[in-house]
Design an enzyme around this catalytic site. Structure first.
Site, PDB file in Angstrom:
ATOM      1  N   ASN A 147       0.818  -1.212   0.000  1.00  0.00           N
ATOM      2  CA  ASN A 147       0.000   0.000   0.000  1.00  0.00           C
ATOM      3  C   ASN A 147       0.852   1.261   0.000  1.00  0.00           C
ATOM      4  O   ASN A 147       2.059   1.181   0.199  1.00  0.00           O
ATOM      5  CB  ASN A 147      -0.893  -0.010   1.244  1.00  0.00           C
ATOM      6  CG  ASN A 147      -2.218  -0.681   0.954  1.00  0.00           C
ATOM      7  OD1 ASN A 147      -2.810  -0.476  -0.092  1.00  0.00           O
ATOM      8  ND2 ASN A 147      -2.680  -1.486   1.900  1.00  0.00           N
ATOM      9  N   CYS A 169      -5.729  -5.474  -4.778  1.00  0.00           N
ATOM     10  CA  CYS A 169      -6.142  -5.234  -3.391  1.00  0.00           C
ATOM     11  C   CYS A 169      -7.043  -6.374  -2.948  1.00  0.00           C
ATOM     12  O   CYS A 169      -7.790  -6.920  -3.751  1.00  0.00           O
ATOM     13  CB  CYS A 169      -6.902  -3.919  -3.329  1.00  0.00           C
ATOM     14  SG  CYS A 169      -7.778  -3.634  -1.786  1.00  0.00           S
ATOM     15  N   ASP A 170      -6.986  -6.691  -1.668  1.00  0.00           N
ATOM     16  CA  ASP A 170      -7.805  -7.804  -1.186  1.00  0.00           C
ATOM     17  C   ASP A 170      -9.195  -7.381  -0.707  1.00  0.00           C
ATOM     18  O   ASP A 170     -10.005  -8.212  -0.340  1.00  0.00           O
ATOM     19  CB  ASP A 170      -7.080  -8.569  -0.064  1.00  0.00           C
ATOM     20  CG  ASP A 170      -6.936  -7.739   1.198  1.00  0.00           C
ATOM     21  OD1 ASP A 170      -7.324  -6.561   1.209  1.00  0.00           O
ATOM     22  OD2 ASP A 170      -6.414  -8.285   2.183  1.00  0.00           O
ATOM     23  N   HIS A 199      -9.642   1.228  -3.064  1.00  0.00           N
ATOM     24  CA  HIS A 199     -10.265   1.671  -1.798  1.00  0.00           C
ATOM     25  C   HIS A 199     -11.262   2.803  -2.051  1.00  0.00           C
ATOM     26  O   HIS A 199     -11.414   3.715  -1.226  1.00  0.00           O
ATOM     27  CB  HIS A 199      -9.194   2.115  -0.771  1.00  0.00           C
ATOM     28  CG  HIS A 199      -8.365   0.978  -0.246  1.00  0.00           C
ATOM     29  ND1 HIS A 199      -7.401   1.131   0.731  1.00  0.00           N
ATOM     30  CD2 HIS A 199      -8.369  -0.347  -0.558  1.00  0.00           C
ATOM     31  CE1 HIS A 199      -6.845  -0.041   0.991  1.00  0.00           C
ATOM     32  NE2 HIS A 199      -7.410  -0.954   0.215  1.00  0.00           N
ATOM     33  N   TYR A 264     -14.176   1.364   2.305  1.00  0.00           N
ATOM     34  CA  TYR A 264     -13.210   2.467   2.491  1.00  0.00           C
ATOM     35  C   TYR A 264     -13.816   3.839   2.203  1.00  0.00           C
ATOM     36  O   TYR A 264     -13.253   4.858   2.591  1.00  0.00           O
ATOM     37  CB  TYR A 264     -11.965   2.242   1.622  1.00  0.00           C
ATOM     38  CG  TYR A 264     -10.929   1.400   2.322  1.00  0.00           C
ATOM     39  CD1 TYR A 264      -9.979   1.978   3.152  1.00  0.00           C
ATOM     40  CD2 TYR A 264     -10.910   0.025   2.184  1.00  0.00           C
ATOM     41  CE1 TYR A 264      -9.038   1.210   3.813  1.00  0.00           C
ATOM     42  CE2 TYR A 264      -9.979  -0.752   2.843  1.00  0.00           C
ATOM     43  CZ  TYR A 264      -9.032  -0.151   3.656  1.00  0.00           C
ATOM     44  OH  TYR A 264      -8.108  -0.906   4.321  1.00  0.00           O
ATOM     45  N   ARG A 284      -5.387   2.152  14.788  1.00  0.00           N
ATOM     46  CA  ARG A 284      -5.327   0.795  14.220  1.00  0.00           C
ATOM     47  C   ARG A 284      -3.897   0.228  14.301  1.00  0.00           C
ATOM     48  O   ARG A 284      -3.716  -0.949  14.551  1.00  0.00           O
ATOM     49  CB  ARG A 284      -5.824   0.835  12.772  1.00  0.00           C
ATOM     50  CG  ARG A 284      -5.826  -0.502  12.061  1.00  0.00           C
ATOM     51  CD  ARG A 284      -6.813  -1.498  12.655  1.00  0.00           C
ATOM     52  NE  ARG A 284      -6.620  -2.826  12.090  1.00  0.00           N
ATOM     53  CZ  ARG A 284      -6.903  -3.959  12.719  1.00  0.00           C
ATOM     54  NH1 ARG A 284      -7.418  -3.953  13.929  1.00  0.00           N
ATOM     55  NH2 ARG A 284      -6.688  -5.123  12.140  1.00  0.00           N
TER      56      ARG A 284
END
Ligand code: NAD
Ligand code: G6P
Ligand code: MN
Length: 441
Positions: A147, A169-170, A199, A264, A284
């Site tokens: 990222n 991206c997952d 995102h 996102y 986070r």
């Protein structure tokens, strides 16, 4: 079946053991002859490397396994590089999240000022790694999920347009799994249409292979529960903060009930909510340091101490099978349909050709062929244009060493209320990222 040589760059990542376990579980689909780990942090690399060496000897002794901090050793004789590096590691993720929050702005790994800061750190390392890969294994493909993928993808487009790098991206995969629970299907039985940026996107159709459309049913569920699903078989994105994110999708879909939103979008459409629900002293990054990182590294230490992985197994990153699907698509020309981050070039008919967009593609040995998504509505188009311009300005700021352009990027981000706040955050980020960012003038 042909066997492949893979290097995992960012070998010391919290995700590495999960990816390795997943690869071992998929050897019948994607056989390996060699597996290497590469990291520029010798200590992190050694802890995971030594543990995984034991795992490999026990579970797949035929695979030649090694770990290294030497680029030549890492990138010689490899067919695929799976890249998940984090320039600056968790120490810098924490700053990416906490500095904006100190100014009352969203503090997030990939969105807003934090994502911009991370992007400015990642570009140089990613380009250097692509060059190393091409120097030592010119035919190698890089499957990148480092990222911030949107900014990294734009940097690749501008700086290494001909390199064999696929950015993925997952999140679409993870959310589709949740969507599949809602309608009691398996994700592999569903085909989607989707448009957006990384995102930052929307599903416009979710059909089974017979062509039945499930979007209305899914929409009704998401309008009430978000992507919080009853059937919880997932091991990914399960912490309380992630549950809150899945739930918040109900307020995202309320803005445009025609499409299913990527979670996102909450950082752009409800930044006030996000800030109110953030703790500027505990973000986070702190959760992951005390959670995933601690679990993964202490398990690695235990395996090394015991000299065996018996009774102490790394958890498989089952969600990451999309990496194998992607590698297989290239290796065996499977023409798998997958969401990738690619140059638009008309895929979204009324969006800029040179924008890096996230769309469904057919992937074969020559790489991805994007599937046309037609015209998109003006609300989404305007949001996307604002955000893609932020991403472009960051890459230009990096290349030109331009303070002005980076200030513009921050000012344009929908997460930032004014040019004044943008400048205050930027000045703090410059200070915090000394040695990682190019000098800005
Ligand atoms: P982490 O900090 O645990 O691991 C990253 C590793 O990269 C570290 O061991 C670090 O030393 C190493 N590294 C940093 N710079 C390097 C360089 N130049 N060369 C080689 N190694 C380098 O981070 P993590 O949480 O495990 O995440 C790893 C990456 O994967 C991050 O970029 C994260 O954002 C990304 N990620 C992406 C997706 C996606 O959907 N695209 C999903 C999950 C994670
Ligand atoms: C999702 C996103 C990734 C991101 C990750 C963060 O999987 O697609 O791009 O890196 O979430 O998860 P974390 O658990 O590290 O906060
Ligand atoms: Mn992602």
């Amino acid at each position: 079946m042909k066997k492949f040589s893979v290097v995992i760059a960012g070998g010391g990542s919290t995700y590495t053991p999960g990816i390795v376990m997943m690869l071992l579980d998929n050897l019948d689909r994607f056989p390996l002859r060699k597996l290497k780990l590469y990291d520029n942090d010798a200590e992190r690399q050694a802890i995971l490397g030594e543990a995984l060496d034991i795992v490999l000897k026990e579970k797949a002794p035929d695979i030649e396994f090694s770990f290294t901090t030497e680029p030549e050793e890492a990138f010689t004789d490899v067919d695929f590089c799976f890249a998940h590096i984090r320039t600056g590691k968790y120490e810098m993720r924490e700053k990416d999240e906490k500095i904006p929050l100190k100014h009352g702005v969203v503090g997030q790994e990939t969105c807003g000022p934090g994502g911009i800061a991370y992007g400015m750190r990642s570009i140089g390392d990613m380009i250097e790694m692509i060059d190393l890969m091409e120097k030592y294994s010119p035919d190698c493909w890089m499957l990148n999920y480092s990222n911030p993928a949107a900014i990294v993808a734009e940097a690749c487009r501008v700086l290494r347009p001909n390199s064999k790098v696929l950015n993925i991206c997952d999140m679409p995969v993870g959310t589709l799994r949740r969507i599949s629970h809602i309608i009691d299907k398996e994700p592999q039985d569903l085909e989607v249409r989707y448009f957006g940026l990384n995102h930052f996107g929307w599903w416009t159709s979710v059909k089974d292979k017979e062509g039945n459309e499930y979007l209305p049913a899914i929409r009704d569920y998401v309008a009430e529960h978000g992507y919080l699903t009853q059937k919880e078989v997932d091991t990914q994105h399960t912490d309380a903060s992630w549950q809150d994110t899945h739930k918040k999708a109900k307020d995202l879909i309320a803005i445009d009930p025609r499409f299913l939103p990527n979670t996102y979008l909450k950082y752009y459409l409800y930044p006030d909510y996000v800030v109110e629900h953030s703790n500027p002293d505990h973000t986070r990054a702190n959760e992951v340091i005390a959670g995933r990182e601690k679990t993964v590294f202490s398990m690695a230490r235990t395996i090394v101490e015991r000299g065996t992985s018996e009774g102490c197994e790394f958890e498989m990153g089952a969600h990451a099978t999309f990496v194998v699907d992607l590698a297989r698509a290239i290796a065996f020309n499977t023409h798998e349909r997958m969401l990738l981050i690619v140059e638009n070039n008309g895929t979204i008919a009324n969006f800029d050709d040179d924008a890096m967009v996230e769309v469904p593609c057919i992937v074969g040995s020559d790489g991805p062929e994007p599937l046309s998504q037609g015209k998109i509505p003006e609300f989404q188009r305007a949001l996307m244009y604002q955000q893609v311009t932020v991403e472009k300005l960051v890459v230009q700021a990096y290349i030109e060493g331009s303070y002005q352009k980076l200030w513009q990027a921050l000012t344009l981000s929908k997460t930032v209320p004014s040019a004044k706040v943008a400048k205050e955050i930027l000045d703090d980020l410059i200070e915090a990222n000394k040695g990682y960012w190019p000098e800005l003038n």
